[in-house]
Scaffold this motif. Structure first.
Motif, short mmCIF file in Angstrom:
data_model
loop_
_atom_site.label_atom_id
_atom_site.label_comp_id
_atom_site.label_asym_id
_atom_site.label_seq_id
_atom_site.Cartn_x
_atom_site.Cartn_y
_atom_site.Cartn_z
N ALA A 127 0.78 -1.11 0.00
CA ALA A 127 -0.07 -0.07 0.08
C ALA A 127 0.66 1.06 0.18
O ALA A 127 0.47 2.21 -0.84
CB ALA A 127 -0.63 -0.05 1.40
N GLY A 128 2.04 1.18 0.83
CA GLY A 128 2.96 2.34 0.80
C GLY A 128 3.61 2.38 -0.51
O GLY A 128 3.68 3.85 -1.17
N PHE A 129 3.98 1.35 -1.14
CA PHE A 129 4.40 1.69 -2.63
C PHE A 129 3.48 2.42 -3.43
O PHE A 129 3.84 3.23 -4.34
CB PHE A 129 5.08 0.30 -3.07
N VAL A 130 2.33 1.60 -3.43
CA VAL A 130 1.22 2.26 -4.66
C VAL A 130 1.05 3.67 -4.36
O VAL A 130 1.04 4.41 -5.25
CB VAL A 130 -0.12 1.49 -4.28
N LEU A 131 0.85 4.27 -2.85
CA LEU A 131 0.72 5.51 -2.67
C LEU A 131 1.75 6.38 -3.16
O LEU A 131 1.71 7.30 -3.78
CB LEU A 131 0.58 5.69 -1.12
N ASP A 132 2.86 5.86 -2.92
CA ASP A 132 4.30 6.54 -3.23
C ASP A 132 4.43 6.76 -4.75
O ASP A 132 4.48 8.03 -5.41
CB ASP A 132 5.66 6.09 -2.90
N TYR A 133 4.13 5.70 -5.54
CA TYR A 133 4.08 5.76 -6.85
C TYR A 133 2.95 6.43 -7.72
O TYR A 133 3.29 7.47 -8.47
CB TYR A 133 4.17 4.40 -7.68
N MET A 134 1.82 6.56 -6.89
CA MET A 134 0.79 7.28 -7.50
C MET A 134 0.98 8.74 -7.16
O MET A 134 0.77 9.41 -8.15
CB MET A 134 -0.69 6.82 -6.62
N LEU A 135 1.68 9.13 -6.14
CA LEU A 135 1.92 10.68 -5.85
C LEU A 135 2.92 11.00 -6.88
O LEU A 135 2.73 12.29 -7.31
CB LEU A 135 2.40 10.81 -4.44
N ILE A 136 3.93 10.06 -7.47
CA ILE A 136 5.03 10.68 -8.33
C ILE A 136 4.32 10.79 -9.58
O ILE A 136 4.81 11.62 -10.11
CB ILE A 136 5.89 9.33 -8.21
N LEU A 137 3.32 10.00 -9.94
CA LEU A 137 2.74 10.08 -11.30
C LEU A 137 1.87 11.44 -11.32
O LEU A 137 2.06 12.07 -12.20
CB LEU A 137 1.67 8.96 -11.49
N LEU A 138 1.24 11.63 -10.35
CA LEU A 138 0.54 13.18 -10.12
C LEU A 138 1.39 14.18 -10.13
O LEU A 138 1.09 15.29 -10.81
CB LEU A 138 -0.33 13.32 -8.88
N VAL A 139 2.74 14.21 -9.42
CA VAL A 139 3.45 15.39 -9.51
C VAL A 139 4.09 15.63 -10.71
O VAL A 139 4.25 16.59 -11.25
CB VAL A 139 4.64 15.19 -8.55
N GLN A 140 4.14 14.66 -11.58
CA GLN A 140 4.75 14.21 -13.13
C GLN A 140 3.62 14.98 -13.90
O GLN A 140 3.79 15.24 -15.12
CB GLN A 140 5.14 13.17 -13.49
N GLY A 141 2.40 15.03 -13.41
CA GLY A 141 1.31 15.63 -14.36
C GLY A 141 0.75 14.67 -15.08
O GLY A 141 0.05 14.86 -16.16
N GLN A 142 1.04 13.32 -14.88
CA GLN A 142 0.46 12.12 -15.80
C GLN A 142 -1.25 12.19 -15.70
O GLN A 142 -1.86 12.34 -14.72
CB GLN A 142 0.77 10.84 -15.16
N GLN A 143 -1.79 11.88 -16.68
CA GLN A 143 -3.26 11.83 -16.64
C GLN A 143 -4.02 10.79 -16.33
O GLN A 143 -5.15 10.80 -15.85
CB GLN A 143 -3.83 12.52 -18.29
N ASP A 144 -3.20 9.47 -16.17
CA ASP A 144 -3.84 8.31 -15.59
C ASP A 144 -2.74 7.52 -15.03
O ASP A 144 -1.60 7.94 -15.16
CB ASP A 144 -4.44 7.64 -16.92
N CYS A 145 -3.00 6.31 -14.31
CA CYS A 145 -2.36 5.64 -13.57
C CYS A 145 -2.49 4.02 -14.16
O CYS A 145 -2.28 3.20 -13.51
CB CYS A 145 -2.42 5.78 -12.18
N ASN A 146 -2.52 3.96 -15.63
CA ASN A 146 -2.97 2.66 -16.01
C ASN A 146 -1.91 1.63 -15.84
O ASN A 146 -2.14 0.47 -15.45
CB ASN A 146 -3.23 3.05 -17.53
#
Length: 186
Positions: A155-174
């Motif tokens: 869960a921690g890994f998923v959260l960290d990776y999701m936040l990285i994608l968001l900070v990078q401006g990614q539009q999806d997390c597919n």
């Protein structure tokens, strides 16, 4: 200048408006007092200094992002929850354009212990939600997790990776969703 006492919620509404329109860097005591039409001294009755105001604003913006809309809960799978959480935060990032990158800069100058506590609380809240959904997803393979690869670590890994994608401006997390499916569903 209006010297009428205002509420903390009215102050936070003004702070969120400033952050949404001008970014975290624009948040300061004088601007907030002006926005609330109160004397600067009145604002100091509510917040001792800018650090305290910034920390309260960061918490308020995160709360606004998470509680803006109720999740319908139609997809109770772990990947469905991750997709919904990602979409909520992305939508919040659109409402508060530089918040994801700017709030860490905004609290960097704040009182170290308090800033750390605010961030830990916010991310712990997200991680708890992820853990609950992971544990309640009946399709998760029973042999996925081990003492060296725990649900909490995942869960921690998923959260960290999701936040990285968001900070990078990614539009999806597919890609993240596909990785999750490959790990937890066998």
């Amino acid at each position: 200048m209006n010297t009428v006492i205002t509420s903390k919620e009215a102050i936070m509404q003004a702070c969120r408006r400033i952050v949404a329109e001008k970014g975290m860097k624009a948040l300061n005591m004088r601007r907030v007092a002006d926005e609330c039409h109160i004397a600067l001294g009145t604002l100091y009755n509510y917040y001792a200094d800018k650090d305290e105001l910034v920390l309260a604003t960061v918490e308020s913006v995160w709360r606004d992002i998470f509680h803006a809309e109720q999740w319908d809960g139609a997809d109770t799978s772990f990947p469905g929850y991750v997709a919904e959480l990602f979409a909520r935060i992305r939508k919040g990032a659109e409402a508060y354009p530089d918040f994801l990158t700017g709030h860490s800069v905004g609290i960097a100058g704040a009182k170290r212990g308090e800033a750390k506590s605010v961030m830990e609380h916010t991310f712990a809240h997200m991680k708890v939600g992820l853990m609950e959904m992971l544990q309640n997803d009946p399709s998760v393979s029973k042999d996925t997790f081990t003492p060296s690869f725990t649900e909490e670590d995942f869960a921690g890994f998923v959260l960290d990776y999701m936040l990285i994608l968001l900070v990078q401006g990614q539009q999806d997390c597919n890609v993240l969703l596909e990785m999750i499916r490959r790990v937890i569903y066998k």
